[in-house]
Design a protein around this motif. Sequence first.
Motif, PDB file in Angstrom:
ATOM      1  N   ARG A   1       4.513  54.987  -6.203  1.00 37.86           N
ATOM      2  CA  ARG A   1       5.770  54.358  -6.616  1.00 37.86           C
ATOM      3  C   ARG A   1       6.746  54.404  -5.449  1.00 37.86           C
ATOM      4  O   ARG A   1       6.654  55.255  -4.573  1.00 37.86           O
ATOM      5  CB  ARG A   1       6.375  55.069  -7.823  1.00 37.86           C
TER       6      ARG A   1
ATOM      7  N   ALA B   1       1.717  46.640  -2.293  1.00 37.89           N
ATOM      8  CA  ALA B   1       2.733  47.686  -2.234  1.00 37.89           C
ATOM      9  C   ALA B   1       3.039  47.970  -0.774  1.00 37.89           C
ATOM     10  O   ALA B   1       2.222  47.685   0.113  1.00 37.89           O
ATOM     11  CB  ALA B   1       2.243  48.955  -2.933  1.00 37.89           C
TER      12      ALA B   1
ATOM     13  N   GLU C   1       8.650  48.916 -18.298  1.00 38.60           N
ATOM     14  CA  GLU C   1       9.636  49.298 -17.290  1.00 38.60           C
ATOM     15  C   GLU C   1      10.801  48.313 -17.258  1.00 38.60           C
ATOM     16  O   GLU C   1      11.943  48.695 -16.990  1.00 38.60           O
ATOM     17  CB  GLU C   1       8.957  49.436 -15.932  1.00 38.60           C
TER      18      GLU C   1
ATOM     19  N   LEU D   1       9.693  58.247 -15.371  1.00 35.20           N
ATOM     20  CA  LEU D   1       8.318  58.543 -14.968  1.00 35.20           C
ATOM     21  C   LEU D   1       7.654  59.532 -15.923  1.00 35.20           C
ATOM     22  O   LEU D   1       6.425  59.560 -16.028  1.00 35.20           O
ATOM     23  CB  LEU D   1       8.293  59.104 -13.545  1.00 35.20           C
TER      24      LEU D   1
ATOM     25  N   LEU E   1       5.478  59.429  -4.697  1.00 35.69           N
ATOM     26  CA  LEU E   1       6.700  58.671  -4.457  1.00 35.69           C
ATOM     27  C   LEU E   1       6.917  58.525  -2.958  1.00 35.69           C
ATOM     28  O   LEU E   1       6.867  59.505  -2.212  1.00 35.69           O
ATOM     29  CB  LEU E   1       7.893  59.396  -5.089  1.00 35.69           C
TER      30      LEU E   1
ATOM     31  N   PHE F   1      13.454  55.041  -8.991  1.00 33.38           N
ATOM     32  CA  PHE F   1      12.265  54.378  -8.464  1.00 33.38           C
ATOM     33  C   PHE F   1      12.277  52.921  -8.905  1.00 33.38           C
ATOM     34  O   PHE F   1      12.972  52.542  -9.860  1.00 33.38           O
ATOM     35  CB  PHE F   1      10.990  55.087  -8.920  1.00 33.38           C
TER      36      PHE F   1
ATOM     37  N   LEU G   1      -2.730  53.044  -9.997  1.00 36.82           N
ATOM     38  CA  LEU G   1      -1.309  53.270  -9.751  1.00 36.82           C
ATOM     39  C   LEU G   1      -1.018  54.749  -9.954  1.00 36.82           C
ATOM     40  O   LEU G   1      -1.277  55.305 -11.021  1.00 36.82           O
ATOM     41  CB  LEU G   1      -0.465  52.431 -10.716  1.00 36.82           C
TER      42      LEU G   1
ATOM     43  N   ASN H   1       1.610  57.410 -10.458  1.00 40.53           N
ATOM     44  CA  ASN H   1       3.011  57.570 -10.826  1.00 40.53           C
ATOM     45  C   ASN H   1       3.624  58.888 -10.361  1.00 40.53           C
ATOM     46  O   ASN H   1       4.831  59.083 -10.486  1.00 40.53           O
ATOM     47  CB  ASN H   1       3.155  57.447 -12.343  1.00 40.53           C
TER      48      ASN H   1
ATOM     49  N   ARG I   1      14.542  58.283 -12.345  1.00 42.60           N
ATOM     50  CA  ARG I   1      13.248  58.927 -12.130  1.00 42.60           C
ATOM     51  C   ARG I   1      12.700  59.579 -13.394  1.00 42.60           C
ATOM     52  O   ARG I   1      11.484  59.718 -13.559  1.00 42.60           O
ATOM     53  CB  ARG I   1      13.374  59.976 -11.018  1.00 42.60           C
TER      54      ARG I   1
ATOM     55  N   SER J   1      -1.464  58.527 -13.788  1.00 40.62           N
ATOM     56  CA  SER J   1      -1.965  57.350 -13.093  1.00 40.62           C
ATOM     57  C   SER J   1      -2.527  56.393 -14.116  1.00 40.62           C
ATOM     58  O   SER J   1      -2.781  56.768 -15.262  1.00 40.62           O
ATOM     59  CB  SER J   1      -3.049  57.729 -12.070  1.00 40.62           C
TER      60      SER J   1
ATOM     61  N   ARG K   1      10.972  49.569 -10.590  1.00 34.18           N
ATOM     62  CA  ARG K   1      10.080  49.199 -11.675  1.00 34.18           C
ATOM     63  C   ARG K   1       8.987  48.264 -11.158  1.00 34.18           C
ATOM     64  O   ARG K   1       9.134  47.605 -10.141  1.00 34.18           O
ATOM     65  CB  ARG K   1      10.849  48.547 -12.818  1.00 34.18           C
ATOM     66  N   LEU K   2       7.918  48.230 -11.914  1.00 36.00           N
ATOM     67  CA  LEU K   2       6.748  47.455 -11.547  1.00 36.00           C
ATOM     68  C   LEU K   2       7.065  45.963 -11.576  1.00 36.00           C
ATOM     69  O   LEU K   2       7.668  45.461 -12.527  1.00 36.00           O
ATOM     70  CB  LEU K   2       5.620  47.762 -12.526  1.00 36.00           C
TER      71      LEU K   2
END
Length: 645
Positions: free
Chosen positions: A125, A167, A264, A153, A214, A134, A209, A211, A150, A159, A136-137
Amino acid sequence: MDDPALERANEIDVFVDLSSTRLADLERSIRVWTLPERLGTTTRRLRGVVPPGQLAGVPTTLPSTWTFCEADSSIVPLGAAMADAGRSGVPLLVLLGPVDVGVEAIGVLRQCLERDPMFASAVPRVGCADRCCFLRLANHGVGGSDWLPRKVLADLPDSDILVEIAAPCLLLAPRVLANFAPVTEFEHVAAALLHYLAAARRSGFRAVLCNRALVGVDGFTCDTASPAPVPALSANDEALLSKLVPEFERGWREFRASSWERFEKLCTSTVDRTKPDARPSLLLDVRNIGPIYNGTTQAVLNTALALKALQPPWDVAVLASPQGAAFHGLERALAGWPIYTEWPDRVFTVALRPAQPWHIQEMIDLHAVALFNAYLMLDSIAWDIVYATTVQLEGTWQFLADHADALLFDSEFTRQRFIERFPSARRVPGLVTRYSFDPKEYVLPPAVGTRADEPFILVVGNNLEHKDVRRTVEALASGFPYHTIRALGATGWNSRLVVAQPSGELPELDIHRLYASASYVVFPSFYEGFGFPVLTALAYGRTVLARQSPLLGELAALADPRPAGGRLITFDRREELVDLLGRLMHGESVPEQPVGTGLRNNRPRRWLDVGRDIVAFLEPLLQRSSHRRWVEREHVVRQLIAYRN
């Protein structure tokens, strides 16, 4: 003694794309990467690309295995780095731009990647400079996004397995690197990476992914508006991707990724208490209100008007049917609130439907646009009578009881009926919010003082059998053959003394004139959720004869006894009703239901109290530290959609 084999196992290759980076940022990023806590201790080899003419800006005091070249496009150098890492059997860390990544994040990425041999890439992330927020997707990881606290999360798994995602930082698995190569026809490296990962996915290798990892991007702070660590794809790259990977968008939409993206996005609707101007948002779903006036419209519209009068510190919008919005003049009545007759392209903190849902799609719709879903149940009648219900109401209300965030009820009688039929609703936060009992809110001034040409008995209901209008009118017509009977519902009578009109078709004022001028009002319904006719008739000072039930006792206790002449008399059988009416007509006394025994301070509830109840009840939803109920509901929604299709 250090184990050389273990040291090699912890090494990675790194590729950094700085081809769009300014000289000052380039120098700073490279110096930071050399620190031991960044890339200085884990990197076997680092290759980088800088803009043409800026190679001289690369520091000379670098590890001997770190090399940079000048290029307009990074795709070809990236391919070389991929091939070399693949031959050497080490992961490749790809950084797009001045990314701040440390050994801790790299360690988490490696752990995620090594957990499954069919993982092609591990993606972290992106956090702000202070790591308090953070991003968002975004769809496939490209384009602008928004910041989330944060703490969100905590609602996400450690994950999750997605399809291809770009990314600013990603770790590629050696097995993939050894067998796939990027296509050089793309204009930008992000598109080439997406195709590369899609090609691997078509052979069974998926992206994961992470999570709990960071990273940062130089210059990104909480104040950065709509940050895009990976810019949106060009039109040419999008077209080439669609041609080479026909299922590109379908993969994102159907295979989990869009669920997290939606979640998100919904989380952006929650209130950030650190911002003084932040407001929660509420969607009021009144789609079930059509061009008709009945008990449901009375309940829903007065609830909406009460909320409007309170002016809660929320951003409120209304979702209505086009016909209902026009018939009831919602734009005028709820002026200042957006009235949507199509789905708005926005998200909400809470969606409230002030009447029960009839189709599971209605709940899926609200789930998709709001983080929290609340429903106000008017009654459980349709489920019990079966014949007049919508198809599959059983499954619809099971879903409601299992997955709603909050349930409100218009009476304790309704609450008891619903939880008896759907016991899982006991676990859902609930509230009984009875409607207004104030006589002044049930009287239309133009109807006050209306006189009838001749005395009549008014029977109130509709054509549904539990209202018992037809059988009651038959009993009254037989018992009082020379009296005029007016009925709402149960049309089709041959007698000139029985005048019936379809329920819901009369204008509101005409209905009130009937109440105001009736000699007696009969409410024979076996089953109600609240019972507006009883309170309306009492407000006009009428004598009301209503069928006995626990609900009637609940209403009587809170009704205002002050309207002059208003009396409440209960019956159980039709023969008893005829007998009571006969005695009343002859001036005899009959037993009456006590009214107002539960009033406090001699003050009846008003519609404003309903609004206050709802606001106070929904407010704690905004304080919830966990949003996992939405996530759980999403899993079931996905299953329902899969079955339907």
